[in-house]
Structures are given as C-alpha cells and as structure tokens.
Design a protein around this motif. Sequence first.
Motif, PDB file in Angstrom:
ATOM      1  N   LYS A   1     -31.024 -62.589  20.095  1.00 55.47           N
ATOM      2  CA  LYS A   1     -29.922 -63.130  19.297  1.00 55.47           C
ATOM      3  C   LYS A   1     -29.427 -62.150  18.245  1.00 55.47           C
ATOM      4  CE  LYS A   1     -30.342 -67.060  21.456  1.00 55.47           C
ATOM      5  NZ  LYS A   1     -31.449 -66.690  22.371  1.00 55.47           N
ATOM      6  N   ALA A   2     -30.308 -61.276  17.772  1.00 56.73           N
ATOM      7  CA  ALA A   2     -29.925 -60.324  16.721  1.00 56.73           C
ATOM      8  C   ALA A   2     -29.512 -58.968  17.295  1.00 56.73           C
ATOM      9  CB  ALA A   2     -31.081 -60.141  15.740  1.00 56.73           C
ATOM     10  N   GLY A   3     -29.341 -58.873  18.601  1.00 56.94           N
ATOM     11  CA  GLY A   3     -28.960 -57.603  19.213  1.00 56.94           C
ATOM     12  C   GLY A   3     -30.179 -56.787  19.602  1.00 56.94           C
ATOM     13  N   LEU A   4     -29.916 -55.664  20.249  1.00 56.47           N
ATOM     14  CA  LEU A   4     -31.002 -54.808  20.718  1.00 56.47           C
ATOM     15  C   LEU A   4     -31.676 -54.089  19.560  1.00 56.47           C
ATOM     16  CD1 LEU A   4     -29.467 -53.142  23.904  1.00 56.47           C
ATOM     17  CD2 LEU A   4     -31.078 -55.045  23.775  1.00 56.47           C
ATOM     18  N   PRO A   5     -32.978 -53.789  19.683  1.00 60.82           N
ATOM     19  CA  PRO A   5     -33.641 -52.999  18.639  1.00 60.82           C
ATOM     20  C   PRO A   5     -33.042 -51.607  18.553  1.00 60.82           C
ATOM     21  CG  PRO A   5     -35.059 -53.244  20.568  1.00 60.82           C
ATOM     22  CD  PRO A   5     -33.891 -54.144  20.791  1.00 60.82           C
ATOM     23  N   THR A   6     -33.002 -51.072  17.347  1.00 65.34           N
ATOM     24  CA  THR A   6     -32.461 -49.727  17.139  1.00 65.34           C
ATOM     25  C   THR A   6     -33.550 -48.669  17.060  1.00 65.34           C
ATOM     26  OG1 THR A   6     -32.441 -50.106  14.749  1.00 65.34           O
ATOM     27  CG2 THR A   6     -30.431 -50.623  15.962  1.00 65.34           C
ATOM     28  N   GLU A   7     -34.803 -49.103  16.999  1.00 64.14           N
ATOM     29  CA  GLU A   7     -35.942 -48.199  17.046  1.00 64.14           C
ATOM     30  C   GLU A   7     -37.111 -48.946  17.657  1.00 64.14           C
ATOM     31  OE1 GLU A   7     -36.542 -46.935  13.039  1.00 64.14           O
ATOM     32  OE2 GLU A   7     -37.259 -48.869  12.354  1.00 64.14           O
ATOM     33  N   PRO A   8     -38.077 -48.228  18.231  1.00 66.51           N
ATOM     34  CA  PRO A   8     -39.203 -48.904  18.876  1.00 66.51           C
ATOM     35  C   PRO A   8     -39.979 -49.783  17.901  1.00 66.51           C
ATOM     36  CG  PRO A   8     -39.133 -46.584  19.482  1.00 66.51           C
ATOM     37  CD  PRO A   8     -38.147 -46.762  18.370  1.00 66.51           C
ATOM     38  N   GLY A   9     -40.359 -50.957  18.375  1.00 66.38           N
ATOM     39  CA  GLY A   9     -41.231 -51.825  17.587  1.00 66.38           C
ATOM     40  C   GLY A   9     -42.673 -51.520  17.922  1.00 66.38           C
ATOM     41  N   ILE A  10     -43.441 -51.095  16.934  1.00 67.07           N
ATOM     42  CA  ILE A  10     -44.793 -50.582  17.157  1.00 67.07           C
ATOM     43  C   ILE A  10     -45.834 -51.539  16.590  1.00 67.07           C
ATOM     44  CG2 ILE A  10     -46.371 -48.659  16.714  1.00 67.07           C
ATOM     45  CD1 ILE A  10     -44.020 -47.943  18.533  1.00 67.07           C
ATOM     46  N   PHE A  11     -46.912 -51.743  17.342  1.00 62.54           N
ATOM     47  CA  PHE A  11     -48.085 -52.436  16.821  1.00 62.54           C
ATOM     48  C   PHE A  11     -49.319 -51.732  17.356  1.00 62.54           C
ATOM     49  CE2 PHE A  11     -46.930 -54.524  20.772  1.00 62.54           C
ATOM     50  CZ  PHE A  11     -48.123 -54.763  21.410  1.00 62.54           C
ATOM     51  N   LEU A  12     -50.478 -52.071  16.820  1.00 52.94           N
ATOM     52  CA  LEU A  12     -51.719 -51.369  17.161  1.00 52.94           C
ATOM     53  C   LEU A  12     -52.749 -52.307  17.771  1.00 52.94           C
ATOM     54  CD1 LEU A  12     -52.297 -49.141  13.985  1.00 52.94           C
ATOM     55  CD2 LEU A  12     -51.451 -48.400  16.214  1.00 52.94           C
ATOM     56  N   LYS A  13     -53.533 -51.740  18.669  1.00 58.89           N
ATOM     57  CA  LYS A  13     -54.794 -52.308  19.106  1.00 58.89           C
ATOM     58  C   LYS A  13     -55.876 -51.287  18.754  1.00 58.89           C
ATOM     59  CE  LYS A  13     -52.924 -54.591  23.306  1.00 58.89           C
ATOM     60  NZ  LYS A  13     -53.437 -55.954  23.462  1.00 58.89           N
ATOM     61  N   GLY A  14     -57.113 -51.742  18.628  1.00 58.27           N
ATOM     62  CA  GLY A  14     -58.217 -50.826  18.398  1.00 58.27           C
ATOM     63  C   GLY A  14     -58.983 -50.552  19.678  1.00 58.27           C
TER      64      GLY A  14
ATOM     65  N   ILE B   1     -54.871 -47.360  19.752  1.00 56.83           N
ATOM     66  CA  ILE B   1     -54.003 -47.687  20.873  1.00 56.83           C
ATOM     67  C   ILE B   1     -52.666 -48.112  20.279  1.00 56.83           C
ATOM     68  CG2 ILE B   1     -53.681 -49.146  22.894  1.00 56.83           C
ATOM     69  CD1 ILE B   1     -56.781 -49.574  22.846  1.00 56.83           C
ATOM     70  N   VAL B   2     -51.648 -47.306  20.486  1.00 55.65           N
ATOM     71  CA  VAL B   2     -50.317 -47.562  19.926  1.00 55.65           C
ATOM     72  C   VAL B   2     -49.481 -48.250  20.995  1.00 55.65           C
ATOM     73  CG1 VAL B   2     -48.288 -46.528  18.845  1.00 55.65           C
ATOM     74  CG2 VAL B   2     -50.545 -45.487  18.505  1.00 55.65           C
ATOM     75  N   CYS B   3     -48.886 -49.370  20.648  1.00 57.68           N
ATOM     76  CA  CYS B   3     -48.171 -50.187  21.622  1.00 57.68           C
ATOM     77  C   CYS B   3     -46.721 -50.393  21.201  1.00 57.68           C
ATOM     78  CB  CYS B   3     -48.838 -51.554  21.752  1.00 57.68           C
ATOM     79  SG  CYS B   3     -50.626 -51.498  22.013  1.00 57.68           S
ATOM     80  N   VAL B   4     -45.845 -50.411  22.197  1.00 58.97           N
ATOM     81  CA  VAL B   4     -44.431 -50.688  21.961  1.00 58.97           C
ATOM     82  C   VAL B   4     -44.135 -52.112  22.407  1.00 58.97           C
ATOM     83  CG1 VAL B   4     -42.056 -50.009  22.456  1.00 58.97           C
ATOM     84  CG2 VAL B   4     -43.849 -48.272  22.361  1.00 58.97           C
ATOM     85  N   GLY B   5     -43.514 -52.880  21.540  1.00 55.99           N
ATOM     86  CA  GLY B   5     -43.101 -54.226  21.881  1.00 55.99           C
ATOM     87  C   GLY B   5     -41.606 -54.284  22.170  1.00 55.99           C
ATOM     88  N   ARG B   6     -41.220 -55.184  23.052  1.00 54.04           N
ATOM     89  CA  ARG B   6     -39.803 -55.462  23.300  1.00 54.04           C
ATOM     90  C   ARG B   6     -39.030 -54.213  23.701  1.00 54.04           C
ATOM     91  NH1 ARG B   6     -39.362 -59.340  17.904  1.00 54.04           N
ATOM     92  NH2 ARG B   6     -40.851 -60.907  18.650  1.00 54.04           N
ATOM     93  N   ASN B   7     -39.506 -53.569  24.765  1.00 52.17           N
ATOM     94  CA  ASN B   7     -38.891 -52.316  25.212  1.00 52.17           C
ATOM     95  C   ASN B   7     -38.104 -52.473  26.511  1.00 52.17           C
ATOM     96  OD1 ASN B   7     -38.244 -49.613  24.886  1.00 52.17           O
ATOM     97  ND2 ASN B   7     -40.100 -48.863  25.887  1.00 52.17           N
TER      98      ASN B   7
END
Length: 254
Positions: A72-85, A54-60
């Motif tokens: 504070k550091a500005g918008l993300p420039t690429e998707p932040g990815i984390f996993l669930k099983g 299960i691929v998840c996007v954070g802070r979208n």
Amino acid sequence: MQIVRGKVAERIVWGQLEQGDTVHVTSGMLGERTGETLPLSALTLLAPAEPSKIVCVGRNYLDHIKELGNDKAGLPTEPGIFLKGPNALTEPGGTVAYPAWTENFHYEGELALVIGKRASDLTPENALSHVAGYTCANDLTARDKQKPDLQWFRAKAADRFCPLGPWLVPGLDPADLGIQTRLNGQVVQDSRTANMIFPVIDVLVYVSRYVTLEVGDVVLTGTPEGVGPLQPGDTVEVEVQGVGVLKTAIGNRA
C-alpha cells in the motif's frame, strides 16, 4: 564442484565434492586439499557455513509484498534488513520441531550466499568476488510473532529457524536462477531471482556499507510469492537452479 561441510564420527570436515560421491577433504571452506578422500555417504551433512551473523533481506519480491498486503505504501527504496544468529542454522535433511509458542509457522524458500572474503564498502564491480558460493535456505518464520516483535527476534531468529544447504556452489551467476519450494511434494513457490527488487549485487553493496561481512557469514536474499503455513509431519524442499535441494522435516510441537 560443490563445497560441503559435514561430520565424520566426532570430526567436522570441509571438502570438495566431485564425481557425485567423492569428497576431497580440505583445510577449510576455501582451503587446499589435504589428500584425504571420503565417500559422501560417510558424512552427515551440516549447514555449509560457520557465520558470525546471518543477514537477511525482507520483502525483495514484488509478488510476495503484495500477498502479505505490504504494497500500500509503494515499493521499498532500499533493502529491508534483519538478522538471524548462528543459533538459527539447521543442517540439510534435518528436522525442525514445530514451535509450541506459535500458531502460524511458515516456510520461505530463498537463495543464500556465503561470504568467502572479508567485505566492507563493496562496489558493484567487486561484490561477487567476495562470495564463496551459493546455496538454498528456508527462512522459517513465526508469522504471528512478526507484529508484536520489535525486531522480528522470535519471528525469524529462534533456534533452528534457518535450514541451509545442502552445499555451496561457487561461480554461479545469481542474476537469473530458478527458485522453487515444494511442500509435501506440491510446488508452492516458483520464481526466478531476476524478479528480485534488489539483486544480489545491490544487496551486498548495501549491507557492506554499514556492516563488515566476515568470512563464513551468510546472506539470505528474500523469498518470492507463495509463502504459507506448515504443520507437524510436513516436508519442505527448497530447490535453487544449479545448487540442489534443501530438505527439511517439520517435527511435533515442542
């Protein structure tokens, strides 16, 4: 048409739901009809996916980034990815015990999709053709474990931390769908997928550049503003326009 996965006695079946209550049993998620039909009431619905990951996007969503103080550091420039099983999946209508090891358990309503065709190095032109269907997800989070976790392992990927359902709807345009979360009947999240920083197509192209998505894999696309804490006895409903409602009860601490 909705694609459902459910249990009848000791048998797990996939089917196509039509006319509100008739399930045409199929040979798999995208398989042909077998000729057998069942009333929807005969099925105990299961999460409509059999993923290897299960691929998840954070802070979208910008407003969600702001509410957690991560702007504070500005918008993300690429998707932040984390996993669930697959261990994280919870059936629609199911109960998730409040984990005894957290003091800050949160809901996060999201649009999710399930992969229908093996996907690697997708392009913007072909990305959506690899999606079997769309559904609702609740990215349950032990918020107080995010900082100490190296990779959000406990915070995001614990058992039953991914309610999913109630079914898959193929053919939706994910670009601008309403998404709403209700806690005990009160609206707590209300946004649209058009507010994503990285739209669904961009997410699929990005993820498939690094990881092959297999048939049945799930992709969660991020949560909008309004996340908040849960308590034992709460009921959470996540509704995605054109899909339906995913309902989850929060049980006692365990």
